[in-house]
Enzyme design. Structure first.
Site, PDB file in Angstrom:
ATOM      1  N   ASP A 183      66.878  29.900  29.175  1.00 22.31           N
ATOM      2  CA  ASP A 183      66.365  31.090  29.848  1.00 22.31           C
ATOM      3  C   ASP A 183      66.695  32.369  29.066  1.00 22.31           C
ATOM      4  OD1 ASP A 183      65.265  31.983  32.525  1.00 22.31           O
ATOM      5  OD2 ASP A 183      67.128  33.125  32.532  1.00 22.31           O
ATOM      6  N   ASP A 224      66.961  23.530  32.840  1.00 21.10           N
ATOM      7  CA  ASP A 224      66.909  24.957  32.587  1.00 21.10           C
ATOM      8  C   ASP A 224      68.346  25.416  32.381  1.00 21.10           C
ATOM      9  OD1 ASP A 224      65.860  27.677  32.642  1.00 21.10           O
ATOM     10  OD2 ASP A 224      64.224  26.826  33.831  1.00 21.10           O
ATOM     11  N   ASP A 228      62.988  19.251  46.995  1.00 21.36           N
ATOM     12  CA  ASP A 228      64.331  18.766  46.660  1.00 21.36           C
ATOM     13  C   ASP A 228      64.261  17.607  45.670  1.00 21.36           C
ATOM     14  OD1 ASP A 228      63.598  16.540  48.323  1.00 21.36           O
ATOM     15  OD2 ASP A 228      64.065  17.818  50.051  1.00 21.36           O
ATOM     16  N   GLU A 245      63.303  30.430  25.840  1.00 23.31           N
ATOM     17  CA  GLU A 245      62.380  31.417  26.401  1.00 23.31           C
ATOM     18  C   GLU A 245      62.723  32.749  25.748  1.00 23.31           C
ATOM     19  OE1 GLU A 245      61.081  33.661  30.515  1.00 23.31           O
ATOM     20  OE2 GLU A 245      63.169  33.338  29.976  1.00 23.31           O
ATOM     21  N   HIS A 269      56.360  29.328  36.094  1.00 19.36           N
ATOM     22  CA  HIS A 269      56.734  29.858  37.412  1.00 19.36           C
ATOM     23  C   HIS A 269      56.823  31.381  37.430  1.00 19.36           C
ATOM     24  CE1 HIS A 269      60.197  29.870  34.901  1.00 19.36           C
ATOM     25  NE2 HIS A 269      60.875  30.571  35.778  1.00 19.36           N
ATOM     26  N   ASP A 270      56.564  32.027  36.309  1.00 19.20           N
ATOM     27  CA  ASP A 270      56.697  33.486  36.224  1.00 19.20           C
ATOM     28  C   ASP A 270      55.362  34.205  36.115  1.00 19.20           C
ATOM     29  OD1 ASP A 270      59.486  33.462  36.273  1.00 19.20           O
ATOM     30  OD2 ASP A 270      59.645  33.260  34.097  1.00 19.20           O
TER      31      ASP A 270
HETATM   32  C1  GLC Z   1      63.414  33.953  33.044  1.00 19.70           C
HETATM   33  C2  GLC Z   1      62.956  33.050  34.162  1.00 19.70           C
HETATM   34  C3  GLC Z   1      62.685  33.889  35.370  1.00 19.70           C
HETATM   35  C4  GLC Z   1      63.962  34.581  35.767  1.00 19.70           C
HETATM   36  C5  GLC Z   1      64.566  35.360  34.608  1.00 19.70           C
HETATM   37  C6  GLC Z   1      65.980  35.726  34.875  1.00 19.70           C
HETATM   38  O1  GLC Z   1      62.442  34.843  32.665  1.00 19.70           O
HETATM   39  O2  GLC Z   1      61.864  32.301  33.750  1.00 19.70           O
HETATM   40  O3  GLC Z   1      62.176  33.142  36.426  1.00 19.70           O
HETATM   41  O4  GLC Z   1      63.717  35.457  36.830  1.00 19.70           O
HETATM   42  O5  GLC Z   1      64.589  34.614  33.418  1.00 19.70           O
HETATM   43  O6  GLC Z   1      66.783  34.588  34.864  1.00 19.70           O
HETATM   44 CA    CA Z   2      64.101  19.580  51.479  1.00 16.20          CA
END
Ligand code: GLC
Ligand code: CA
Length: 623
Positions: free
Chosen positions: A275, A179, A110, A333, A404-405
């Protein structure tokens, strides 16, 4: 206008044509130099399928021509000096809030948790933080499905917590980028709710509805269309069934998005990571995707949205109306985008984005994310040489290996534990000594590796779970699980490893996702106290980067380009020369001669005069 009778070299002169042809050549393991051969360059494009023994078909050529013809502009070749900017000198750190630090014991990271670790981030030498989504969300895709753009997810805290976080980041002299997920919203967003309950209101056209679905498939598996009973229509979702694609053709929608972004900028955030921003413009009328591309890519329809007809227009509008007045930084991205397209999206005089993340370096040619294979660093070398030599001075590359992907990079290259420490440092050297803005993903600075997930019940990610369901229709469960594991995003989403105590000091309660026992040896606390740790190496390397202006702005000159397993380059400006020497293999590598100068940093304390050690990476200051 390019046609079937245009010559291959003419298509190659078009930025889109070039990127697509390069992609095909790469996948087919054919050298780009083939195009420079006049006999091949002068062939007509319609003869390409025959030339490639029908590994491509006529339909592919149509798509190639259509896409190439949408792009009339080229990037000016500017080899003038690089313009300075704070974000070109900065080192970024990505936080995945759910897994970074939990402050209240509910097992979920958090905002207060992040605040409690800002000193750690600052001490590492970080200049700016990228925060994965923290907005209100039903968490079908862990926050990438936003329900309310102006509210903080309950599990993460409150808007007061956010304001405090932003202040505390700024007080430490760092920047914060958010993001920004605006290709789609959650199906629980009130815009979507109203689009289906009041189809005649202004919201009725905020999303992409069609009377009949087409053949597009979702990136997370299955059809890209949901049947919406209330409207007796189908609604588009390129990602999960709960992530509904917004209709950017609608001007009111765009204006609402602009207002929402301004609202965050008014708070003082320093910029955004956008994103899947290259997906926002879809081909007019949402036509069917090509069968042959769909089959090859395992995804139908992408040629109609990965570089859509209005993409440049929407980005310029965003920049002019929203980002420019606040001097906000943007990194997009952009999956599937090649180098020429990246230039068209980021060249300084074009006023679109500051930088993009492209992903061509994350898998070696012929491999896909869910293939279980060993990544050959020689490909990374080749990729970086191409990027450094051909990206130009009016565009600035982003540099990263993890986010994270994607699974952890060390595991992908060589999971043998004896190399973990040196390999983690080798990656750090590449990341922090080339020209470009480095992004470190949480835990990368510890050399975190893939998790030892045992069963499908251990996984949480919607992409992994959907894929498993799909695969088990035609393959046995163990095999399916193994495949999912090879590419699962959950490897990067397990809790940050802070200390050697239960739940790794991440939380006092059971974390939302499992963690194995790796934290016992690999954690912040232990590494801070170990002179030889990857963490200390990152710290020294970031400090070194700050002392040498030649790294963000100087020339990159490669040597030994054709020598396998050896990656060497000079960084040079009027003031100094650095030399980087890397052995890309776990075997000793004979060295030509010892560089003349001072060794500034290395992943080996003692080096040999005759050989580079396994995965040795050293930085020298040349006399
Ligand atoms: C981007 C993000 C990913 C997400 C996707 C849809 O690729 O990095 O984690 O699932 O967009 O928002
Ligand atoms: Ca927490």
């Amino acid at each position: 206008m390019l046609t079937k009778n245009s010559r291959i070299k003419e298509i190659y002169a078009n930025p889109i044509g070039r990127d697509i042809i390069n992609r095909v050549l790469l996948q087919m393991k054919i050298s780009k130099k083939a195009i420079n051969n006049p006999i091949i360059g002068n062939l007509k494009i319609k003869d390409l399928p025959k030339l490639l023994k029908n590994r491509l078909d006529d339909e592919f050529i149509d798509v190639l021509l259509n896409l190439s013809n949408t792009e009339k502009e080229i990037v000016r070749a500017d080899e003038g000096p690089i313009k300075k900017a704070w974000w070109k000198e900065a080192v970024f750190y990505q936080i995945y809030p759910r897994s970074f630090k939990d402050s209240n014991g509910d097992g979920i990271g958090d905002l207060q948790g992040i605040i409690s670790k800002l000193d750690y981030i600052k001490k590492l030498g970080i200049d700016a933080i990228w925060l994965s989504p923290i907005y209100d969300s039903p968490n079908d895709d862990n926050g990438y499905d936003i329900r309310d753009y102006k509210k903080i997810m309950d599990e993460f805290g409150t808007m007061e917590d956010f304001d405090q976080l932003l202040d505390e980041v700024h007080n430490r002299g760092m920047g914060l980028i958010m993001d920004l997920v605006v290709n789609h919203t959650s199906d629980e967003h009130q815009w979507y709710q109203r689009a289906i309950s009041e189809p005649d209101s202004k919201y009725g056209d905020y999303y992409i509805f069609k009377d009949q679905p087409n053949n597009w498939t979702s990136i997370f598996g299955g059809s890209a269309w949901n049947y919406v009973e209330e409207r007796n229509q189908y609604a588009l979702h390129l990602f999960s069934k709960k992530q509904m694609d917004l209709n950017w053709e609608n001007e009111n929608l765009r204006a609402e998005i602009h207002d929402m972004i301004r609202w965050w900028l008014e708070k003082g955030v320093d910029g955004f990571r956008l994103d899947v921003i290259n997906y926002i413009s879809k081909s007019h009328g949402i036509p069917d995707g090509s069968e042959s591309i769909g089959k090859v890519m395992g995804l139908y329809g992408m040629e109609h949205y990965f570089y859509g007809p209005n993409l440049h227009r929407y980005l310029r509008e965003l920049k002019e109306k929203v980002f420019m007045p606040y001097n906000a930084f943007t990194v997009g991205e952009t999956p599937g985008i090649g180098m020429e397209m990246s230039k068209l999206l980021t060249a300084e005089d074009r006023n679109e984005l500051d930088m993009v993340f492209s992903f061509d370096h994350l898998e070696t040619p012929g491999h896909y994310k869910f293939d279980d294979y060993r990544y050959d660093l020689n490909y990374l070398k080749k990729y970086m040489i191409d990027l450094m030599e051909n990206y130009g001075n009016c565009c600035h590359p982003s540099l990263f290996f993890e986010n994270h992907d994607n699974p952890r990079m060390i595991s992908k290259i060589n999971p043998d534990p004896q190399y973990r420490n040196v390999l983690g440092k080798l990656l750090a050297v590449i990341l922090l000594t080339l020209r470009g803005t480095p992004f470190i993903y949480q835990g990368q600075e510890l050399g975190m590796i893939n998790q030892d997930f045992k069963t499908i019940e251990d996984l949480r990610d919607v992409e992994s779970l959907n894929l498993y369901r799909e695969l088990t229709k035609s393959m046995d469960k163990d095999k399916a699980f193994k495949k999912v594991l090879a590419g699962s995003r959950d490897h990067a989403r397990t809790p940050m490893q802070w200390e050697d105590q239960e739940y790794a000091g991440f939380s006092t309660g059971k974390p939302w996702i499992m963690m194995d026992h790796d934290y016992k040896n690999c954690n912040v606390d232990a590494q801070l106290n170990d002179e030889d740790s990857i963490l200390n190496f990152y710290q020294k390397l970031i400090a070194l980067r700050k002392e040498h202006n030649v790294i963000p702005y100087g020339d990159v000159i490669f040597t030994n380009k054709m020598v396998k397993n050896l990656f060497t380059y000079y960084r040079k400006d009027e003031n100094e020369i650095l030399y980087v020497e890397i052995n890309l293999s776990p075997n000793k590598k004979k060295r030509a001669k010892l560089p003349e100068g001072e060794r500034l940093l290395s992943n080996y304390e003692v080096i040999s005069l005759s050989h580079l050690q396994p995965y040795e990476a050293s930085i020298w200051k040349i006399k």
